[in-house]
Design an enzyme around this catalytic site. Structure first.
Site, PDB file in Angstrom:
ATOM      1  N   GLU A  22       0.842  -1.216   0.000  1.00  0.00           N
ATOM      2  CA  GLU A  22       0.000   0.000   0.000  1.00  0.00           C
ATOM      3  C   GLU A  22       0.871   1.258   0.000  1.00  0.00           C
ATOM      4  O   GLU A  22       2.044   1.206   0.376  1.00  0.00           O
ATOM      5  CB  GLU A  22      -0.938   0.002   1.214  1.00  0.00           C
ATOM      6  CG  GLU A  22      -0.191  -0.088   2.542  1.00  0.00           C
ATOM      7  CD  GLU A  22      -0.915   0.594   3.692  1.00  0.00           C
ATOM      8  OE1 GLU A  22      -1.371   1.741   3.505  1.00  0.00           O
ATOM      9  OE2 GLU A  22      -1.000  -0.020   4.776  1.00  0.00           O
ATOM     10  N   LYS A 154      -3.139  -1.869  14.398  1.00  0.00           N
ATOM     11  CA  LYS A 154      -2.310  -1.054  15.274  1.00  0.00           C
ATOM     12  C   LYS A 154      -2.949  -0.895  16.647  1.00  0.00           C
ATOM     13  O   LYS A 154      -4.164  -0.822  16.780  1.00  0.00           O
ATOM     14  CB  LYS A 154      -2.064   0.317  14.645  1.00  0.00           C
ATOM     15  CG  LYS A 154      -0.704   0.831  15.039  1.00  0.00           C
ATOM     16  CD  LYS A 154      -0.214   1.891  14.099  1.00  0.00           C
ATOM     17  CE  LYS A 154       1.287   1.841  14.036  1.00  0.00           C
ATOM     18  NZ  LYS A 154       1.831   2.823  13.132  1.00  0.00           N
TER      19      LYS A 154
END
Ligand code: PSU
Ligand code: MN
Length: 311
Positions: A22, A154
């Site tokens: 990405e 995350k």
């Protein structure tokens, strides 16, 4: 529909492995110059595995898998580069913008190509604390029949809620040589994965079985950050609580939330979190490369058992 570099097109034609990467992590997620380290280390890692890297992006309105050297420079310098999730793709194309794709948008581009494996750091998920905020990464995972390799979501996120949503969306969470969902900067979250795989070949076999059932969800393959770079579980927490308070008082909302929190953690923990971030991006790229190569040579061999029964 999707522009490929000649190298990526050639690898797909010859049936060798390709790994998508990405660009939002490069243009928004990491600071300059760590973003350059990330791009170089991930690309080199994919190549070491024998696969071809393909960074996803929208370049002047053209949806793309594989960037030229000059294009990558523009994304690393990040001027005029907007964050593009899956719903933003069409407008970015029509308005000829340069967009850095999130996990959701990268999956949307991959789904229109034959690129089947994707390496990243962490997926988006369910945010902590109100107001309600859930990344489109989760719904795109639920409808993109691809393999995504990451270090979990995350730790800025609500990990139990994120895993519950992945369960609802029927996305298999496969731990590569681990039994817990990793917490990105640190190895452990105390939350279980749905299955553990011990080799790239076993992941390919699970992928094949999933597709044979007609399933369209991505396989989410997770592994902890490399031990030498991982942080202790509690270390990031105090910083995060403060960052969340700041986000609230500065009324940060929507797409700005993830980059805001990442920047605060970066500032407060300096080199430590950055080293962990770069190390896990690289090791995820290695594993994704291994999976892409195994997938490319997969001819429907019998499902390998990592735990052969004693005879
Ligand atoms: N997690 C990271 N670094 C990142 C991101 C997530 O450790 O750069 C980026 C990814 O591109 C991910 C996106 O897809 O943030 C999620 O953003 P949002 O929550 O706005 O969907
Ligand atoms: Mn959001």
């Amino acid at each position: 529909m999707i522009r490929l570099t000649p190298e990526v097109a050639d690898a797909l034609r010859r049936g060798t492995g390709v790994v998508a990467l990405e660009s939002s992590v490069l243009a928004q997620g990491l600071p300059i110059p760590a973003n350059r380290d990330a791009a170089e280390r991930m690309s080199a890692a994919v190549q070491r595995s024998g696969a071809v890297p393909a960074i996803a992006a929208v370049v002047d309105g053209v949806p793309t898998l594989g960037l030229s050297h000059e294009e990558l420079e523009r994304f690393l310098n990040r001027e005029g580069i907007t964050k593009v999730s899956s719903r933003d793709l069409a407008a970015a194309i029509v308005q000829r913008r340069c967009g850095a794709t999130t996990v959701a948008a990268t999956l949307a581009l991959m789904a229109r190509s034959d690129v089947r494996v994707f390496a990243t750091g962490g997926i988006g998920g369910v945010h902590r604390a109100p107001p309600f905020d859930e990344s489109a990464d989760l719904v795109e995972l639920a409808r993109s029949p691809r393999i995504v390799v990451c270090a979990g979501a995350k730790s800025i996120l609500d990990l139990p809620a994120t895993l519950e949503r992945l369960e609802t969306l029927a996305v298999p969470v496969i731990g590569y040589r681990c039994t817990e969902f990793p917490a990105f900067f640190s190895a452990s979250s105390s939350l279980p994965v749905t299955a553990t795989a011990d080799s790239a070949a076993e992941i390919v076999a699970i992928e094949r079985a999933h597709r044979r059932l007609g399933r369209t969800e991505a396989l989410l393959v997770v592994q902890p950050p490399p031990a030498h770079a991982a942080m202790a579980a509690g270390e990031i927490e105090a910083v995060l609580v403060e960052a969340l308070r700041e986000a609230d008082s500065e009324r940060i909302r929507g797409a700005a939330m993830t980059p805001f929190l990442l920047a605060r953690i970066e500032r407060a923990t300096g080199g430590r979190s950055r080293a962990a971030n770069l190390a896990l991006l690289e090791s995820n790229a290695v594993l994704a490369g291994d999976i892409a190569v195994a997938l490319a040579s997969d001819r429907g061999a019998p499902v390998p058992s990592a735990h052969p029964r004693a005879s």
